[in-house]
Design a protein around this motif. Structure first.
Motif, short mmCIF file in Angstrom:
data_model
loop_
_atom_site.label_atom_id
_atom_site.label_comp_id
_atom_site.label_asym_id
_atom_site.label_seq_id
_atom_site.Cartn_x
_atom_site.Cartn_y
_atom_site.Cartn_z
N GLN A 242 10.35 0.27 -51.04
CA GLN A 242 9.33 0.34 -49.99
C GLN A 242 9.38 1.70 -49.29
O GLN A 242 10.39 2.09 -48.72
N GLU A 243 8.27 2.41 -49.34
CA GLU A 243 8.18 3.69 -48.66
C GLU A 243 8.01 3.47 -47.16
O GLU A 243 7.44 2.46 -46.73
N PRO A 244 8.48 4.39 -46.33
CA PRO A 244 8.26 4.26 -44.88
C PRO A 244 6.77 4.23 -44.54
O PRO A 244 5.95 4.89 -45.20
N VAL A 245 6.44 3.46 -43.51
CA VAL A 245 5.06 3.39 -43.02
C VAL A 245 5.09 3.64 -41.52
O VAL A 245 5.09 2.71 -40.71
N PRO A 246 5.14 4.90 -41.10
CA PRO A 246 5.14 5.22 -39.66
C PRO A 246 3.76 5.02 -39.07
O PRO A 246 2.78 4.78 -39.78
N ILE A 247 3.65 5.15 -37.75
CA ILE A 247 2.36 4.88 -37.12
C ILE A 247 1.32 5.93 -37.48
O ILE A 247 0.12 5.67 -37.35
N THR A 248 1.74 7.10 -37.93
CA THR A 248 0.78 8.12 -38.33
C THR A 248 0.04 7.75 -39.61
O THR A 248 -0.91 8.44 -40.01
N SER A 249 0.43 6.64 -40.25
CA SER A 249 -0.23 6.20 -41.47
C SER A 249 -1.60 5.59 -41.19
O SER A 249 -2.39 5.41 -42.13
N ALA A 250 -1.88 5.26 -39.95
CA ALA A 250 -3.17 4.64 -39.61
C ALA A 250 -3.61 5.12 -38.23
O ALA A 250 -2.78 5.31 -37.33
N THR A 251 -4.89 5.30 -38.06
CA THR A 251 -5.45 5.69 -36.77
C THR A 251 -6.66 4.82 -36.46
O THR A 251 -7.23 4.17 -37.34
N CYS A 252 -7.05 4.80 -35.19
CA CYS A 252 -8.20 4.02 -34.75
C CYS A 252 -9.10 4.91 -33.90
O CYS A 252 -8.62 5.59 -32.99
N VAL A 253 -10.38 4.89 -34.19
CA VAL A 253 -11.31 5.76 -33.45
C VAL A 253 -11.42 5.36 -31.99
O VAL A 253 -11.85 6.16 -31.15
N ARG A 254 -11.01 4.13 -31.66
CA ARG A 254 -11.11 3.68 -30.26
C ARG A 254 -9.92 4.15 -29.42
O ARG A 254 -9.92 3.98 -28.21
N SER A 255 -8.89 4.71 -30.07
CA SER A 255 -7.71 5.16 -29.32
C SER A 255 -8.01 6.45 -28.57
O SER A 255 -8.62 7.38 -29.10
N ALA A 256 -7.54 6.50 -27.31
CA ALA A 256 -7.68 7.72 -26.50
C ALA A 256 -6.53 8.69 -26.74
O ALA A 256 -6.52 9.79 -26.20
N GLY A 257 -5.54 8.26 -27.55
CA GLY A 257 -4.38 9.10 -27.82
C GLY A 257 -4.50 9.85 -29.14
O GLY A 257 -5.53 9.85 -29.80
N GLY A 258 -3.40 10.52 -29.51
CA GLY A 258 -3.34 11.27 -30.75
C GLY A 258 -2.67 10.48 -31.86
O GLY A 258 -2.33 9.30 -31.69
N ILE A 259 -2.42 11.14 -32.99
CA ILE A 259 -1.88 10.44 -34.15
C ILE A 259 -0.45 9.97 -33.94
O ILE A 259 0.02 9.07 -34.64
N HIS A 260 0.26 10.56 -33.01
CA HIS A 260 1.65 10.17 -32.75
C HIS A 260 1.76 9.12 -31.64
O HIS A 260 2.87 8.72 -31.28
N ASP A 261 0.64 8.70 -31.11
CA ASP A 261 0.64 7.72 -30.02
C ASP A 261 0.39 6.32 -30.55
O ASP A 261 -0.63 6.08 -31.22
N PHE A 262 1.30 5.42 -30.23
CA PHE A 262 1.12 4.01 -30.58
C PHE A 262 -0.15 3.49 -29.91
O PHE A 262 -0.39 3.74 -28.74
N TYR A 263 -0.92 2.72 -30.68
CA TYR A 263 -2.16 2.17 -30.13
C TYR A 263 -2.30 0.71 -30.54
O TYR A 263 -2.03 0.33 -31.69
N SER A 264 -2.68 -0.13 -29.59
CA SER A 264 -3.00 -1.53 -29.89
C SER A 264 -4.08 -1.98 -28.92
O SER A 264 -4.40 -1.27 -27.96
N GLU A 265 -4.62 -3.16 -29.16
CA GLU A 265 -5.70 -3.68 -28.33
C GLU A 265 -5.35 -5.07 -27.81
O GLU A 265 -4.63 -5.82 -28.48
N GLY A 266 -5.84 -5.38 -26.62
CA GLY A 266 -5.55 -6.67 -26.01
C GLY A 266 -5.93 -7.83 -26.93
O GLY A 266 -7.05 -7.88 -27.45
N ASP A 267 -5.01 -8.75 -27.10
CA ASP A 267 -5.19 -9.84 -28.07
C ASP A 267 -6.41 -10.68 -27.79
O ASP A 267 -7.17 -11.04 -28.70
N TYR A 268 -6.60 -11.04 -26.54
CA TYR A 268 -7.56 -12.08 -26.21
C TYR A 268 -8.90 -11.53 -25.70
O TYR A 268 -9.61 -12.19 -24.97
N TRP A 269 -9.20 -10.30 -26.09
CA TRP A 269 -10.44 -9.65 -25.63
C TRP A 269 -11.42 -9.51 -26.79
O TRP A 269 -11.07 -9.04 -27.87
N TRP A 270 -12.67 -9.92 -26.51
CA TRP A 270 -13.69 -10.03 -27.55
C TRP A 270 -14.98 -9.35 -27.10
O TRP A 270 -15.24 -9.19 -25.91
#
Length: 396
Positions: free
Chosen positions: A54-82
Motif C-alpha cells: 500500500q502506497e502512502p495516501v497523504p491529504i495532498t492526494s485529494a482536494t476540494c474546491v469548497r475548501s478555503a485552505g491550501g493543499i496542505h490543509d486538512f479539510y472536511s465538512e459538517g456531517d449533518y449539513w445538507w
C-alpha cells in the motif's frame, strides 16, 4: 496452545480491536492474574502483510474546491449539513444525525487509513521484529507529517466547514481522533530504537505544534468547552499528543479537563443527558464513554488515577454501569432507536476492555468478549478510532 495464538491473562493490559484481536508483547504469554483471553497472532501478521504494498495516501492526494485552505490543509465538512431544498445554491441546513453522503470525506478517509495501516504494520513489527513492517509504517508517517511536498499542516483551520456559513469550526478537531493510535505506534517504533534522529524529532515537533494549537487557537478552545463528546475527545487527543511529546503541562490540562467534564456531563444515574437528547443517543453515549476510557488510560499518572476519581455524581464507572445492560441486551434500550446505524452497534471496542481491566471486572470482560469487533460501515469505523490491540498491550 497453537502456534498462531497467544493466551493473555489480563488485569492491567490495554487492548483494542481493529479487524483482529490482540496479541501479547512477546512470543509467549503475559502472566497477569485474573482474566484470560486468546488472540490470533497470525491474523495480525496477515493483515500487515496485506498493507506492505500500500502506497502512502497523504491529504495532498485529494482536494476540494469548497475548501478555503491550501493543499496542505486538512479539510472536511459538517456531517449533518445538507443543501436547502428551498434554496439549493444557498447555505446548507442541518439535519441532526443524518450524514450527507455528498460531503467531502477524502481527508478524513486518508487519516483513518493512516491509522489502520500504521497500527497494523507496527503491531506486526512488534510481534515479529521484522523491520520491513516498521519501514513501511515509517513511509506512511513521513508522507503524512514530514515530507514538505505532502505533509499536513499541524492545525485544523478548515475542518467541518459548512457551505455558505463557515470555512471551518472548532468542532472539526474531533476529526483528528484517528491520530491518537498513530502516536501509540510512534512510541513503539521509538522505544524499540527503530525510529530516532530527525524523523522522530520531526514527528514530535508536528504533534507538539498541533497540541499547542489545540490549546491556544480559538477553534481549539471552542472545542475544549463545546460540551458533550466533542470536549471529551478533545481531552483524549491532548493527552495522547502530550504523552508522545513530553508536554506534561498539556497532559495536566487533559487531567483537569476530565474532572471538569465528568462533573458537567454525567447525571446522578450515570447517563450523559447531552448525548441522550440526540437523534442517535445509543451511539453517542457509547462514543462518549469510549473517549472517557481512552482519556483515563492516557492522562492517568501514578499519582493521578482518573479511573478512580470521584466527581459530584461518582466515577466514570457509574457511566459504564448505566450503559452495560443496554450493551449486553440492546432490546432493553430506554430510548427510541438511533436514526442511523442502530443495528450496527454495539461492537467490541477498546473502551469497554480498558474499563474491565481498570476495575478488574471479569463480568465486564465477558460482555466485551461476546461482542463482534466488525465495523460494518464507515460511520461506525470513524466513531471508534482505536483499532490495533497490540499497540496498547506493549506500552504498559
Amino acid at each position: 496452545m497453537k502456534n498462531s495464538y497467544l493466551i493473555v491473562w489480563l488485569s492491567v493490559l490495554s487492548l483494542t480491536t481493529c479487524n483482529q484481536p490482540a496479541v501479547s508483547e512477546n512470543d509467549g504469554t503475559i502472566q497477569v492474574p485474573a482474566l484470560e483471553i486468546e488472540f490470533n497472532k497470525a491474523q495480525i501478521i496477515a493483515t500487515a502483510d496485506s498493507y506492505l504494498t500500500q502506497e502512502p495516501v497523504p491529504i495532498t492526494s485529494a482536494t476540494c474546491v469548497r475548501s478555503a485552505g491550501g493543499i496542505h490543509d486538512f479539510y472536511s465538512e459538517g456531517d449533518y449539513w445538507w443543501p436547502n431544498p428551498e434554496d439549493p445554491e444557498g447555505p446548507y441546513i442541518r439535519r441532526d444525525g443524518k450524514t450527507n453522503p455528498e460531503n467531502f470525506t477524502a481527508h478524513r478517509q486518508a487519516m483513518r487509513n493512516l491509522n489502520c495501516w500504521v497500527a497494523a504494520l507496527v503491531a506486526a513489527y512488534e510481534i515479529t521484529g521484522d523491520e520491513k513492517y516498521a519501514a513501511h509504517a515509517l513511509r506512511h508517517l513521513k508522507a503524512f507529517f514530514l515530507d514538505p511536498a505532502t505533509l499536513m499542516n499541524p492545525n485544523l483551520l478548515y475542518a467541518q466547514a459548512i457551505k455558505g456559513k463557515v470555512s471551518g469550526r472548532g468542532i472539526g478537531i474531533i476529526d483528528t481522533i484517528h491520530l491518537i493510535e498513530v502516536t501509540k505506534a510512534i512510541e513503539i517504533l521509538a522505544r524499540r530504537g527503530y525510529l530516532k534522529g530527525e524523523s522522530l524529532a520531526g514527528l514530535k515537533e508536528w504533534f507538539a505544534a498541533y497540541a499547542t494549537w489545540m490549546n491556544t487557537h480559538p477553534y481549539g478552545l471552542d472545542e475544549k468547552d463545546h460540551g458533550n463528546n466533542h470536549s471529551t475527545w478533545w481531552a483524549a487527543q491532548l493527552a495522547a499528543f502530550a504523552r508522545l511529546t513530553g508536554q506534561e503541562d498539556l497532559r495536566e490540562v487533559a487531567q483537569q479537563q476530565f474532572k471538569k467534564l465528568l462533573a458537567a456531563q454525567m447525571a446522578p444515574d450515570g447517563s450523559f443527558p447531552e448525548e441522550m437528547e440526540r437523534t442517535k443517543p445509543y451511539n453517542y453515549s457509547l462514543f462518549n464513554l469510549e473517549g472517557y476510557a481512552v482519556l483515563c488510560e492516557l492522562a492517568s499518572t501514578p499519582t493521578e488515577n482518573l479511573w478512580m476519581y470521584e466527581g459530584p455524581n461518582g466515577s466514570i464507572r457509574k457511566a459504564w454501569d448505566f450503559m452495560l445492560p443496554y450493551v449486553k441486551d440492546k432490546s432493553t434500550w430506554i430510548k427510541p432507536p438511533d436514526v442511523q446505524h442502530f443495528d450496527e452497534l454495539p461492537i467490541q471496542t477498546t473502551g469497554l476492555l480498558l474499563t474491565a481491566i481498570a476495575y478488574d471486572d471479569p463480568q465486564m470482560l465477558s460482555i466485551w468478549q461476546q461482542l463482534d469487533p466488525t465495523r460494518t460501515s464507515e460511520e461506525v469505523n470513524r466513531n471508534y478510532p482505536i483499532r490495533e490491540p497490540t499497540l496498547w498491550v506493549v506500552t504498559q
